[in-house]
Design an enzyme around this catalytic site. Sequence first.
Site, PDB file in Angstrom:
ATOM      1  N   TYR A 329      20.558  23.891 -12.856  1.00  0.00           N
ATOM      2  CA  TYR A 329      20.647  22.511 -13.349  1.00  0.00           C
ATOM      3  C   TYR A 329      19.633  21.578 -12.699  1.00  0.00           C
ATOM      4  O   TYR A 329      19.664  20.375 -12.953  1.00  0.00           O
ATOM      5  CB  TYR A 329      22.046  21.915 -13.067  1.00  0.00           C
ATOM      6  CG  TYR A 329      23.219  22.812 -13.348  1.00  0.00           C
ATOM      7  CD1 TYR A 329      23.489  23.278 -14.641  1.00  0.00           C
ATOM      8  CD2 TYR A 329      24.094  23.162 -12.329  1.00  0.00           C
ATOM      9  CE1 TYR A 329      24.582  24.085 -14.884  1.00  0.00           C
ATOM     10  CE2 TYR A 329      25.204  23.971 -12.575  1.00  0.00           C
ATOM     11  CZ  TYR A 329      25.434  24.429 -13.856  1.00  0.00           C
ATOM     12  OH  TYR A 329      26.520  25.223 -14.098  1.00  0.00           O
ATOM     13  N   CYS A 356      12.946  37.345  -4.546  1.00  0.00           N
ATOM     14  CA  CYS A 356      11.595  37.554  -5.081  1.00  0.00           C
ATOM     15  C   CYS A 356      11.384  36.714  -6.328  1.00  0.00           C
ATOM     16  O   CYS A 356      11.200  37.249  -7.425  1.00  0.00           O
ATOM     17  CB  CYS A 356      11.400  39.024  -5.389  1.00  0.00           C
ATOM     18  SG  CYS A 356      11.815  40.055  -3.990  1.00  0.00           S
TER      19      CYS A 356
END
Length: 428
Positions: A329, A356
Amino acid sequence: MTGHSEHVLPIELLPDSAEVGSDGQLLIGGCDLADLAEQYGTPLFVYDEDQLRSRCREAVDAFGDGVAYATKAFLCRAMARLAHEEGMHLDVASGGELHVALSAGVPAERIVLHGNNKSDDELNRARSAGVGRIVVDSFDELDRLERLHAADGVVPKVLLRITPGVEAHTHEFVMTGQDDSKFGFGLNVGDAARAVERAQASPAVELVGLHAHIGSQVFVAGFFEQAVEALAPFVNECGLPELSIGGGIGVAYVEGEQAPSITEWGSVVRRAVEAAGITARVSAEPGRSIAAAAAVTVYRVGTVKEVPGIRTFVACDGGFIDNPRPALYGSGYETFLPRAITAPRTETVRLVGKHCESGDILVAEARVPEGLVVGDLIATPVTGAYGRSMGSNYNLLPRPAVVFVSGGRARLVIRRETDEDLLATDVG
Ligand SMILES: *Cc1c(COP(=O)(O)O)cnc(C)c1O
């Protein structure tokens, strides 16, 4: 607490029991965060247990019997028991949440089952356990309940989830009251009336009320007033004994944000209900406002990378698996160093995790005091809801432990996952 300047961490974002120790360090529930990190490792969720309890009691005071804790915000058996002990019902939205609530010893009649696509298995488990309410979301679910009833004759008490056509201003992913929603029976398209007619005629359910949930992280209590006004003619016409207005009242995550308290939310709803002449028993389902502000997450800094003229990245040992809200969000958080809680936060860094992915950002603009070094603990407040519960095992990082603290004592309620846990379901 005294002696804080304007530039210090906004103390209202810390749990109620936060206090400054003799060395300028932060204590929560009388426990030194550094000691907790030492004992339980990092990342670590630390919940102020007294605050969880007091927010549950506040909800019961504001809404009365029937108010339910929305367990999806944060659930484990200790939390289920706590909410139950403080007088709340529990709202579960899957067979898994139902399983945890039941295994905590919460009586089935205090549990409400939600979900826009409940499976036969979930419905059957809820029906045979005897949950207090099932909130029916669709005509397909009514079909399913009728099929299951034909086999065993069980008749659950149900509410119908109504979509009132109210757009609460919040992030579109957590807006649920608008006509264009996957949830519930639309009021404006006439589905709500058809669903009531059908449920009342069905031998498979006992219709006791209506339900509406307009969204989450809603800052303006007035949206609930709008929802009540939009629903009132229909609610009054149906004359059913119960109405749940769902959850969704927002909490402040960053300095300067203002959110209504549970008590204020309750009074706005009560006033709107009275003004609309609704006589049904009105309840609610807060999740975030119970759990969010009660916890902080403590991480350890492992790497500091300065990119001259651009920014400094501070990488910690967690990441978006313990708090996906910034990635989902774009949510903001504050940061502080538990060892120097009163130090002015004069520097801005980017707090990132160890996954990653460049999107693995915990706090994009994290304010920290001067002198942050590798090995420091760094913490984010208001992480008690939709953090660990929305997390994942990405990169097969074990999920963090959770401790409840109170009166100088800590108790482990969820242990840290181990590498063995990562293989627990791997049968290859
Ligand atoms: C998510 C949800 C809640 C809780 O919302 P909060 O924003 O955490 O208060 C309550 N009821 C329903 C149906 C929900 O989906």
